[in-house]
Write an enzyme that holds these catalytic residues in place. Structure first.
Site, PDB file in Angstrom:
ATOM      1  N   SER A  19      43.432  55.308 -21.137  1.00 58.16           N
ATOM      2  CA  SER A  19      44.686  54.604 -20.837  1.00 58.16           C
ATOM      3  C   SER A  19      44.447  53.275 -20.147  1.00 58.16           C
ATOM      4  O   SER A  19      45.364  52.478 -20.012  1.00 58.16           O
ATOM      5  CB  SER A  19      45.594  55.493 -19.975  1.00 58.16           C
ATOM      6  OG  SER A  19      44.965  55.766 -18.741  1.00 58.16           O
ATOM      7  N   VAL A  68      41.693  65.912 -17.739  1.00 60.57           N
ATOM      8  CA  VAL A  68      40.349  66.471 -17.963  1.00 60.57           C
ATOM      9  C   VAL A  68      39.983  67.571 -16.959  1.00 60.57           C
ATOM     10  O   VAL A  68      39.074  68.357 -17.216  1.00 60.57           O
ATOM     11  CB  VAL A  68      39.232  65.384 -17.969  1.00 60.57           C
ATOM     12  CG1 VAL A  68      39.377  64.436 -19.123  1.00 60.57           C
ATOM     13  CG2 VAL A  68      39.151  64.660 -16.637  1.00 60.57           C
ATOM     14  N   ASN A  94      34.617  59.558 -20.883  1.00 56.21           N
ATOM     15  CA  ASN A  94      34.687  58.346 -20.077  1.00 56.21           C
ATOM     16  C   ASN A  94      35.576  58.479 -18.841  1.00 56.21           C
ATOM     17  O   ASN A  94      35.414  57.738 -17.877  1.00 56.21           O
ATOM     18  CB  ASN A  94      35.209  57.223 -21.006  1.00 56.21           C
ATOM     19  CG  ASN A  94      35.692  56.016 -20.255  1.00 56.21           C
ATOM     20  OD1 ASN A  94      34.893  55.209 -19.796  1.00 56.21           O
ATOM     21  ND2 ASN A  94      37.011  55.876 -20.113  1.00 56.21           N
ATOM     22  N   TYR A 159      31.006  59.532  -5.620  1.00 57.66           N
ATOM     23  CA  TYR A 159      30.954  58.948  -6.971  1.00 57.66           C
ATOM     24  C   TYR A 159      29.527  58.956  -7.525  1.00 57.66           C
ATOM     25  O   TYR A 159      29.277  59.442  -8.630  1.00 57.66           O
ATOM     26  CB  TYR A 159      31.491  57.518  -6.895  1.00 57.66           C
ATOM     27  CG  TYR A 159      31.503  56.781  -8.210  1.00 57.66           C
ATOM     28  CD1 TYR A 159      32.473  57.047  -9.176  1.00 57.66           C
ATOM     29  CD2 TYR A 159      30.557  55.793  -8.489  1.00 57.66           C
ATOM     30  CE1 TYR A 159      32.491  56.361 -10.386  1.00 57.66           C
ATOM     31  CE2 TYR A 159      30.568  55.102  -9.691  1.00 57.66           C
ATOM     32  CZ  TYR A 159      31.546  55.390 -10.634  1.00 57.66           C
ATOM     33  OH  TYR A 159      31.552  54.705 -11.828  1.00 57.66           O
TER      34      TYR A 159
HETATM   35  N1  LIG Z   1      34.265  49.619 -14.042  1.00 58.84           N
HETATM   36  C1  LIG Z   1      32.981  49.715 -13.747  1.00 58.84           C
HETATM   37  O1  LIG Z   1      32.374  48.794 -13.166  1.00 58.84           O
HETATM   38  C2  LIG Z   1      32.222  50.951 -14.134  1.00 58.84           C
HETATM   39  C3  LIG Z   1      30.813  50.909 -14.008  1.00 58.84           C
HETATM   40  C4  LIG Z   1      30.076  52.043 -14.346  1.00 58.84           C
HETATM   41  C5  LIG Z   1      30.726  53.160 -14.826  1.00 58.84           C
HETATM   42  N2  LIG Z   1      32.090  53.167 -14.935  1.00 58.84           N
HETATM   43  C6  LIG Z   1      32.713  54.388 -15.438  1.00 58.84           C
HETATM   44  O2  LIG Z   1      33.497  54.066 -16.563  1.00 58.84           O
HETATM   45  C7  LIG Z   1      34.566  55.006 -16.692  1.00 58.84           C
HETATM   46  C8  LIG Z   1      35.872  54.251 -16.839  1.00 58.84           C
HETATM   47  O3  LIG Z   1      36.084  53.502 -15.662  1.00 58.84           O
HETATM   48  P1  LIG Z   1      37.034  52.221 -15.594  1.00 58.84           P
HETATM   49  O4  LIG Z   1      36.377  51.264 -14.688  1.00 58.84           O
HETATM   50  O5  LIG Z   1      37.443  51.819 -16.950  1.00 58.84           O
HETATM   51  O6  LIG Z   1      38.248  52.855 -14.764  1.00 58.84           O
HETATM   52  P2  LIG Z   1      39.837  52.868 -14.968  1.00 58.84           P
HETATM   53  O7  LIG Z   1      40.318  51.582 -15.559  1.00 58.84           O
HETATM   54  O8  LIG Z   1      40.382  53.306 -13.664  1.00 58.84           O
HETATM   55  O9  LIG Z   1      40.038  54.023 -16.057  1.00 58.84           O
HETATM   56  C9  LIG Z   1      39.830  55.362 -15.740  1.00 58.84           C
HETATM   57  C10 LIG Z   1      40.400  56.202 -16.864  1.00 58.84           C
HETATM   58  O10 LIG Z   1      40.169  57.578 -16.536  1.00 58.84           O
HETATM   59  C11 LIG Z   1      41.379  58.284 -16.703  1.00 58.84           C
HETATM   60  N3  LIG Z   1      41.457  59.446 -15.845  1.00 58.84           N
HETATM   61  C12 LIG Z   1      41.333  59.520 -14.492  1.00 58.84           C
HETATM   62  N4  LIG Z   1      41.533  60.766 -14.075  1.00 58.84           N
HETATM   63  C13 LIG Z   1      41.793  61.513 -15.184  1.00 58.84           C
HETATM   64  C14 LIG Z   1      42.105  62.878 -15.412  1.00 58.84           C
HETATM   65  N5  LIG Z   1      42.178  63.753 -14.406  1.00 58.84           N
HETATM   66  N6  LIG Z   1      42.313  63.287 -16.688  1.00 58.84           N
HETATM   67  C15 LIG Z   1      42.260  62.424 -17.722  1.00 58.84           C
HETATM   68  N7  LIG Z   1      41.962  61.122 -17.573  1.00 58.84           N
HETATM   69  C16 LIG Z   1      41.749  60.682 -16.314  1.00 58.84           C
HETATM   70  C17 LIG Z   1      42.487  57.278 -16.380  1.00 58.84           C
HETATM   71  O11 LIG Z   1      43.695  57.657 -17.037  1.00 58.84           O
HETATM   72  P3  LIG Z   1      44.991  58.330 -16.358  1.00 58.84           P
HETATM   73  O12 LIG Z   1      45.057  57.845 -14.953  1.00 58.84           O
HETATM   74  O13 LIG Z   1      46.120  57.861 -17.241  1.00 58.84           O
HETATM   75  O14 LIG Z   1      44.776  59.800 -16.464  1.00 58.84           O
HETATM   76  C18 LIG Z   1      41.915  56.022 -17.012  1.00 58.84           C
HETATM   77  O15 LIG Z   1      42.252  55.963 -18.366  1.00 58.84           O
HETATM   78  C19 LIG Z   1      34.499  55.883 -15.442  1.00 58.84           C
HETATM   79  O16 LIG Z   1      33.830  57.086 -15.736  1.00 58.84           O
HETATM   80  C20 LIG Z   1      33.687  55.050 -14.477  1.00 58.84           C
HETATM   81  O17 LIG Z   1      33.025  55.839 -13.531  1.00 58.84           O
HETATM   82  C21 LIG Z   1      32.842  52.093 -14.599  1.00 58.84           C
END
Ligand SMILES: NC(=O)c1ccc[n+]([C@@H]2O[C@H](COP(=O)([O-])OP(=O)(O)OC[C@H]3O[C@@H](n4cnc5c(N)ncnc54)[C@H](OP(=O)(O)O)[C@@H]3O)[C@@H](O)[C@H]2O)c1
Length: 277
Positions: A19, A68, A94, A159
């Site tokens: 999302s 999830v 993800n 985390y």
């Molecule tokens: N951004 C970075 O710098 C970075 C770096 C390394 C790794 N990552 C990893 O990349 C992934 C995505 O991160 P992002 O930065 O894109 O974060 P984000 O924009 O906050 O997106 C997180 C996503 O996870 C979903 N989510 C959270 N809790 C959930 C649940 N209980 N059930 C289903 N969906 C859930 C959220 O959707 P809803 O709230 O609608 O459920 C949202 O779509 C994560 O695993 C993060 O750890 C990010």
């Protein structure tokens, strides 16, 4: 060694946490390449918006809401993919949350929520995904971990612990999944500009856009390497840092982040003596 690459003709690509941020951008990228992409998250409105945005693309978006942390939800999502839309060919786990931890103000809930979403959430998706792929003898799975899983960093006690566990989980599963025709990969991004990182109060070196992250992930999913990591200069430097003796590692991380000079997180609180004192 398993070299299966999921193409649109093999079936459905499923992305959890689509999302916003990386998951959303990856869904659009894959749909642009002709994949039918099933997207899961809790926010239905945002998923529906994503679906409309993909209307003009050669592929399509299928909205399948779910949390999830709820194993039953994930079983339903998988059943809906397999019995209503097509075989599951690619799964990118993800969904994730980043809750900073300060040791001066430890909260049990920060750990519980991080473990529930980032770790148990992946297991809840993995179990039905592997069950379905096993029957067909082919499939591709990727865990979105993070370079914070390479080693401990300030605020990463919850985390980083979940991301380190995902790295180990993917490495361990690879031995068996390879024999089952299922290819597993690890996605370890550096800093990506998303709603999750926009609240960070520290400088984020080598920050990349979500579009760049999606392009890197998409390219990596078609290659044979187990790990997809970017931007490489930054993530390789972090990997090298973790090969150093601990004394040097802690000194360098403190220096690079300026952590030693920061005031304690509880500095603003009045000091109340313990009743026993
Ligand atoms: N951004 C970075 O710098 C970075 C770096 C390394 C790794 N990552 C990893 O990349 C992934 C995505 O991160 P992002 O930065 O894109 O974060 P984000 O924009 O906050 O997106 C997180 C996503 O996870 C979903 N989510 C959270 N809790 C959930 C649940 N209980 N059930 C289903 N969906 C859930 C959220 O959707 P809803 O709230 O609608 O459920 C949202 O779509 C994560 O695993 C993060 O750890 C990010």
């Amino acid at each position: 060694m398993n070299d299966f690459v999921a193409r649109p003709e093999h079936g459905i690509a499923w992305i959890s946490g689509a999302s916003s941020g990386i998951g959303r951008a990856l869904a659009l990228k894959l749909a642009g390449e002709g994949y039918k992409v099933a997207v899961t998250a809790r926010d239905h409105e945002k998923l529906a918006e994503l679906q409309s945005e993909a209307n003009e693309l050669s592929g399509s978006i299928i909205v399948l809401d779910g949390d999830v942390t709820n194993a039953e939800d994930m079983e339903h999502v998988l059943a809906s993919i397999e019995y209503e839309h097509g075989a599951l060919a690619l799964a990118v786990f993800n969904a994730g949350v980043y809750l900073p931890v300060h040791a001066e103000e430890l909260k049990r809930e920060d750990f519980e929520q991080s473990f529930a979403v980032n770790l148990q959430g992946v297991v809840n998706c993995l179990v039905p995904a592997v069950r379905h792929m096993k029957g067909k003898g082919q499939g591709q799975i990727a865990f979105v971990s993070s370079v914070t899983g390479y080693g401990g960093l300030p605020t990463g006690a919850a985390y980083g612990a979940t991301k380190a566990a995902l790295i180990n989980m993917a490495e361990s599963l690879k031995f068996d999944l390879d024999k089952m025709g299922i290819r597993i990969q690890l996605i370890n991004p550096g800093f990506v500009d998303t709603p999750a990182t926009r609240k960070n109060e520290f400088p984020m070196p080598s920050l990349v856009s979500v579009e760049e992250a999606a392009a890197q992930i998409c390219a990596g999913l078609k290659q044979q390497s187990f790990e997809i990591t970017f931007p490489k200069r930054f993530t390789f430097a972090l990997k090298a840092l973790n090969l150093l003796p601990y004394s040097l590692y802690f000194w360098l991380v403190n220096r690079a982040t300026g952590w030693q000079e920061r005031p304690r997180a509880d500095r603003h609180r009045p000091v109340t003596p313990h009743p026993a004192e």
